[in-house]
Design a protein around this motif. Structure first.
Motif, mmCIF file in Angstrom:
data_model
loop_
_atom_site.group_PDB
_atom_site.id
_atom_site.type_symbol
_atom_site.label_atom_id
_atom_site.label_comp_id
_atom_site.label_asym_id
_atom_site.label_seq_id
_atom_site.Cartn_x
_atom_site.Cartn_y
_atom_site.Cartn_z
ATOM 1 N N ALA A 288 6.097 3.453 6.631
ATOM 2 C CA ALA A 288 4.546 5.039 5.599
ATOM 3 C C ALA A 288 3.770 3.033 4.958
ATOM 4 O O ALA A 288 2.841 3.242 4.612
ATOM 5 C CB ALA A 288 5.210 5.187 4.956
ATOM 6 N N LEU A 289 5.014 2.595 4.852
ATOM 7 C CA LEU A 289 4.260 1.320 4.264
ATOM 8 C C LEU A 289 3.224 0.745 5.371
ATOM 9 O O LEU A 289 2.112 -0.437 4.842
ATOM 10 C CB LEU A 289 5.187 -0.448 3.671
ATOM 11 N N SER B 193 -1.522 -5.259 3.419
ATOM 12 C CA SER B 193 -0.475 -5.979 3.376
ATOM 13 C C SER B 193 -0.701 -7.608 3.467
ATOM 14 O O SER B 193 -1.089 -7.713 4.370
ATOM 15 C CB SER B 193 1.279 -6.030 3.851
ATOM 16 N N PRO B 194 0.125 -8.773 3.012
ATOM 17 C CA PRO B 194 -0.179 -10.023 3.906
ATOM 18 C C PRO B 194 0.210 -9.978 5.457
ATOM 19 O O PRO B 194 1.055 -9.205 5.444
ATOM 20 C CB PRO B 194 0.236 -10.613 2.445
ATOM 21 N N LEU C 211 6.376 -8.542 9.493
ATOM 22 C CA LEU C 211 7.574 -7.887 9.591
ATOM 23 C C LEU C 211 8.112 -6.284 9.377
ATOM 24 O O LEU C 211 9.285 -6.019 9.985
ATOM 25 C CB LEU C 211 8.109 -8.732 7.642
ATOM 26 N N LEU C 212 6.852 -6.198 8.447
ATOM 27 C CA LEU C 212 7.033 -4.698 8.664
ATOM 28 C C LEU C 212 6.992 -3.868 9.970
ATOM 29 O O LEU C 212 7.802 -2.751 10.265
ATOM 30 C CB LEU C 212 5.845 -3.813 7.387
ATOM 31 N N ILE C 213 6.183 -4.165 10.721
ATOM 32 C CA ILE C 213 6.269 -3.201 12.774
ATOM 33 C C ILE C 213 6.930 -3.965 13.013
ATOM 34 O O ILE C 213 7.775 -3.378 13.849
ATOM 35 C CB ILE C 213 4.993 -4.825 13.010
ATOM 36 N N LEU D 213 -7.070 4.867 7.490
ATOM 37 C CA LEU D 213 -5.186 3.831 7.595
ATOM 38 C C LEU D 213 -4.191 4.119 7.316
ATOM 39 O O LEU D 213 -2.745 4.770 7.901
ATOM 40 C CB LEU D 213 -5.206 2.473 7.958
ATOM 41 N N SER D 214 -3.774 4.516 5.981
ATOM 42 C CA SER D 214 -2.743 4.704 5.939
ATOM 43 C C SER D 214 -1.916 5.838 5.442
ATOM 44 O O SER D 214 -0.597 6.518 5.809
ATOM 45 C CB SER D 214 -2.877 4.654 3.961
ATOM 46 N N MET D 215 -3.023 6.780 6.064
ATOM 47 C CA MET D 215 -2.807 7.999 6.272
ATOM 48 C C MET D 215 -2.424 8.178 7.447
ATOM 49 O O MET D 215 -1.247 9.089 8.078
ATOM 50 C CB MET D 215 -3.878 9.150 5.919
#
Length: 451
Positions: free
Chosen positions: A332-333, A338-339, A345-347, A406-408
């Motif tokens: 979701a994030l 994001s930097p 890191l999220l990926i 993109l967020s959706m």
């Protein structure tokens, strides 16, 4: 005549060179399998441009191999219970390697899709049989860890695919990625020579001498006298109907496993197919977009190994539940600004909790079903899950065609993680106490110690 239960010998065995060999060969096969599965996501931006594909067409084309995987899992899982897991693995390996190679000669999307469907048949057949074979020979105290390490080869295949794509796509074109899939076939003689057959299959078909030699390698410290008859408490006849998956109070567990597989594979293939293209649309170069795919699969390796280690200590269902919850948040994030370091890191977390959790689900399923229906259980779970894998690329195509922010896109990709977490929560609540004891009585082993 004295009898010796082979499951007790295997469960109490020390880790030997034989286990290294089984784990290494199965991991190697899954590296090739993972390469084949993630290749479409690596070449998708180039194919869309060369063949003028719309997002919906590209999503449908990506699902061809996944349709094949669904049928392959349904066919080769139960078939291996009849012909042996070694033969099932070898046939699957040859099928997907040759079909992937031929895909490089395709000149139209339709021709390409046919080759990818055939390759999917082999990929879908290899996974459940490799997991079942490793699970059968692994000592009980290390079972989750060894299966997870072995299955991390799948993620390494994705890393290999992304790494080769960064180098080969700009220099040699998308076809070279498919031609490279023929190289592993040189190892086929080694696999046929060294990969062991299921000891349960050997006993069911009267090959006791071969089974004894296998067990001597699994547990060399255990002496099996000539007058001792080997038995396997879980072993039945070779033909096991799918309805056995719902007997002896396994129905709820089977349905929750199927639902969690569906949701997990939807997320894996939605991200694997569309992450490079989504990031390219967000302004990143092709090389950078492929590096995100590499990070996703690297996370899968980390998630599989760490999850297997945690599963042997805190039980697999609890670890899977935690991973699904963490993955829902991470995916979701991803759609928010994001930097770069945080994005990677999220990926990685998303890869660990989707690709890695898929691997843990296979280990969890292998431990839930008795040996005689293990390939059938894994095959059906994988086959039902493949419907989620089919929906994943299609869903990505529909979202791209809708031109959503993109967020959706990533919020939609995260929803299945929440559903899967709820399914595993039901699984944990159901298989406690009396139900757990009943499962043990009827031969369905408790998943990784206690639930």
């Amino acid at each position: 005549m004295k009898t010796q239960e082979v499951g007790q010998i295997i469960d109490g065995a020390s880790f030997t060179r034989f286990h290294w060999m089984v784990m290494g060969l199965c991991a190697l096969l899954l590296i090739f399998d993972g390469y084949d599965l993630f290749i479409y996501g690596a070449v998708l931006p180039v194919l869309m441009k060369e063949w003028g594909l719309s997002p919906v067409q590209a999503g449908a084309l990506g699902s061809y191999a996944l349709f094949g995987m669904m049928f392959g899992a349904f066919i080769f899982g139960p078939l291996a219970d009849r012909i042996g897991r070694k033969k099932g693995v070898a046939i699957s390996f040859i099928l997907f390697s040759l079909s992937t190679f031929v895909s490089g000669f395709a000149t139209t999307p339709t021709e390409f899709g046919v080759y990818r469907f055939i390759a999917g048949l082999g990929c879908g057949g290899l996974m459940p049989n490799a997991v079942a074979l490793m699970n059968e020979y692994a000592p009980k105290r290390l079972r989750s860890t060894l299966v997870a390490i072995m299955f991390s080869g799948y993620s390494l295949g994705g890393v290999l695919c992304a790494g080769l794509g960064i180098y080969m796509l700009p220099r040699f074109g998308w076809q070279s990625m498919f031609f490279a899939a023929a190289v592993p076939l040189v190892l086929l003689p080694v696999i046929l020579w060294k990969l062991p057959e299921s000891v349960g299959f050997l006993l069911r078909h009267g090959k006791d001498d071969i089974a004894r030699s296998m067990l001597a390698q699994v547990a060399p410290q255990v002496r099996i006298d000539a007058d001792v008859q080997l038995v396997q408490a879980e072993a039945k006849g070779a033909g096991v109907p799918m309805l056995d998956l719902f007997r002896h109070q396994r129905a709820v567990g089977t349905l929750m496993i199927w639902l969690s597989f569906f949701c997990c594979l939807l997320m894996v293939y939605a991200l694997g197919s569309w992450l490079p293209k989504l990031m390219a649309n967000a302004g990143y170069s092709l090389g950078s977009s492929l590096s995100f795919l590499l990070a996703l699969n690297f996370g899968g390796v980390v998630g599989a190994i760490s999850g297997g280690w945690l599963g042997d200590r805190f039980t697999l269902p609890k670890v899977v539940l935690g991973f699904f919850a963490l993955g829902t948040v991470a995916i979701a994030l991803l759609g928010f600004n994001s930097p770069m370091a945080m994005l990677y890191l999220l990926i990685i977390i998303a890869g660990a909790t989707t690709i890695g959790t898929q691997i843990l689900l296979y280990a969890n399923t292998a431990q839930f079903y008795p040996q005689a229906i293990r390939s059938t259980g894994l095959g059906w779970a994988s086959g039902v899950g493949r419907t989620g894998a089919i929906v994943g690329p299609l869903l990505g195509g529909w979202l791209m065609a809708a031109s959503l922010p993109l967020s959706m896109n990533f919020l939609v990709f995260a929803v299945p993680g929440l559903v899967a977490a709820l399914a595993i929560g039901v699984f944990i609540l159901r298989y406690r106490g009396a139900v757990r004891a009943a499962l043990e009585k009827h031969g369905a082993p408790v998943v990784s110690r206690s639930i």
